[in-house]
Motif scaffolding. Structure first.
Motif, PDB file in Angstrom:
ATOM      1  N   PHE A   1       0.993  -1.082   0.101  1.00  0.00           N
ATOM      2  CA  PHE A   1      -0.095  -0.026   0.100  1.00  0.00           C
ATOM      3  C   PHE A   1       0.850   1.149  -0.106  1.00  0.00           C
ATOM      4  O   PHE A   1       0.499   2.189  -0.468  1.00  0.00           O
ATOM      5  CB  PHE A   1      -0.919  -0.062   1.177  1.00  0.00           C
ATOM      6  CG  PHE A   1      -2.134  -0.651   0.864  1.00  0.00           C
ATOM      7  CD1 PHE A   1      -3.357   0.035   0.533  1.00  0.00           C
ATOM      8  CD2 PHE A   1      -2.267  -1.960   0.846  1.00  0.00           C
ATOM      9  CE1 PHE A   1      -4.767  -0.400   0.464  1.00  0.00           C
ATOM     10  CE2 PHE A   1      -3.518  -2.740   0.460  1.00  0.00           C
ATOM     11  CZ  PHE A   1      -4.693  -1.954   0.475  1.00  0.00           C
ATOM     12  N   GLY A   2       1.832   1.217   0.617  1.00  0.00           N
ATOM     13  CA  GLY A   2       2.769   2.573   0.792  1.00  0.00           C
ATOM     14  C   GLY A   2       3.373   2.562   2.148  1.00  0.00           C
ATOM     15  O   GLY A   2       3.632   1.788   3.000  1.00  0.00           O
ATOM     16  N   VAL A   3       4.003   3.921   2.059  1.00  0.00           N
ATOM     17  CA  VAL A   3       4.867   4.071   3.450  1.00  0.00           C
ATOM     18  C   VAL A   3       3.898   4.753   4.661  1.00  0.00           C
ATOM     19  O   VAL A   3       3.026   5.477   4.292  1.00  0.00           O
ATOM     20  CB  VAL A   3       5.686   5.230   3.253  1.00  0.00           C
ATOM     21  CG1 VAL A   3       6.536   5.890   4.694  1.00  0.00           C
ATOM     22  CG2 VAL A   3       6.841   4.787   2.279  1.00  0.00           C
ATOM     23  N   GLY A   4       3.745   4.026   5.830  1.00  0.00           N
ATOM     24  CA  GLY A   4       2.902   4.339   7.094  1.00  0.00           C
ATOM     25  C   GLY A   4       3.377   5.314   8.001  1.00  0.00           C
ATOM     26  O   GLY A   4       4.574   5.481   8.083  1.00  0.00           O
ATOM     27  N   GLU A   5       2.572   6.111   8.774  1.00  0.00           N
ATOM     28  CA  GLU A   5       2.677   6.697   9.871  1.00  0.00           C
ATOM     29  C   GLU A   5       1.621   6.525  10.903  1.00  0.00           C
ATOM     30  O   GLU A   5       0.757   6.044  10.392  1.00  0.00           O
ATOM     31  CB  GLU A   5       2.971   8.028   9.417  1.00  0.00           C
ATOM     32  CG  GLU A   5       1.672   8.875   9.039  1.00  0.00           C
ATOM     33  CD  GLU A   5       1.848  10.283   8.678  1.00  0.00           C
ATOM     34  OE1 GLU A   5       3.073  10.967   9.261  1.00  0.00           O
ATOM     35  OE2 GLU A   5       1.168  11.005   8.201  1.00  0.00           O
ATOM     36  N   ILE A   6       2.116   6.742  11.937  1.00  0.00           N
ATOM     37  CA  ILE A   6       1.039   6.619  13.087  1.00  0.00           C
ATOM     38  C   ILE A   6       0.415   7.891  13.828  1.00  0.00           C
ATOM     39  O   ILE A   6       1.495   8.670  13.845  1.00  0.00           O
ATOM     40  CB  ILE A   6       1.519   5.619  14.295  1.00  0.00           C
ATOM     41  CG1 ILE A   6       2.024   4.455  14.089  1.00  0.00           C
ATOM     42  CG2 ILE A   6       0.444   5.734  15.457  1.00  0.00           C
ATOM     43  CD1 ILE A   6       3.095   3.705  14.855  1.00  0.00           C
ATOM     44  N   ILE A   7      -0.615   7.933  13.519  1.00  0.00           N
ATOM     45  CA  ILE A   7      -1.377   9.395  14.192  1.00  0.00           C
ATOM     46  C   ILE A   7      -2.598   8.981  14.889  1.00  0.00           C
ATOM     47  O   ILE A   7      -3.437   8.080  14.727  1.00  0.00           O
ATOM     48  CB  ILE A   7      -1.876  10.205  12.731  1.00  0.00           C
ATOM     49  CG1 ILE A   7      -0.801  10.907  11.800  1.00  0.00           C
ATOM     50  CG2 ILE A   7      -2.719  11.213  13.413  1.00  0.00           C
ATOM     51  CD1 ILE A   7      -0.935  11.287  10.642  1.00  0.00           C
ATOM     52  N   ASP A   8      -2.428   9.564  16.178  1.00  0.00           N
ATOM     53  CA  ASP A   8      -3.466   9.367  17.218  1.00  0.00           C
ATOM     54  C   ASP A   8      -3.713   7.860  17.281  1.00  0.00           C
ATOM     55  O   ASP A   8      -4.906   7.374  17.552  1.00  0.00           O
ATOM     56  CB  ASP A   8      -4.638   9.971  16.900  1.00  0.00           C
ATOM     57  CG  ASP A   8      -4.684  11.462  16.868  1.00  0.00           C
ATOM     58  OD1 ASP A   8      -3.786  12.043  17.712  1.00  0.00           O
ATOM     59  OD2 ASP A   8      -5.300  12.355  15.911  1.00  0.00           O
ATOM     60  N   GLY A   9      -2.705   6.996  17.178  1.00  0.00           N
ATOM     61  CA  GLY A   9      -2.857   5.654  17.566  1.00  0.00           C
ATOM     62  C   GLY A   9      -3.312   4.924  16.317  1.00  0.00           C
ATOM     63  O   GLY A   9      -3.623   3.496  16.439  1.00  0.00           O
TER      64      GLY A   9
END
Length: 79
Positions: A61-69
């Protein structure tokens, strides 16, 4: 140079998965596939650290990040 590319041919092309190998791979559970495809954010496990690459059903899918859990795909790499 263009000449060098012609000389190297197909060996000059590096598959995206190979380039992303140094990053942690996180596989979102298969039942989230359609939700993930539509931009919904699954809950991130506590042990997930950035940067990471998001897969679901063995599809990149792509590069992920964590935002608000939650997991957000910040850079989509799907077709």
């Amino acid at each position: 140079s263009l000449e060098k590319l012609k000389e190297l041919g197909a060996s000059a092309i590096i598959p995206l998965e190979k380039v992303l190998e140094p990053y942690l791979r996180y596989d979102v559970p298969d039942d989230y596939y359609n939700r993930l495809k539509n931009g919904l954010r699954p809950i991130a496990p506590d042990n997930l650290t950035e940067p990471f690459i998001v897969y679901c059903k063995d599809e990149l899918f792509g590069v992920g990040e964590i935002i608000d859990g939650q997991i957000r795909v910040k850079t989509y790499l799907r077709d």
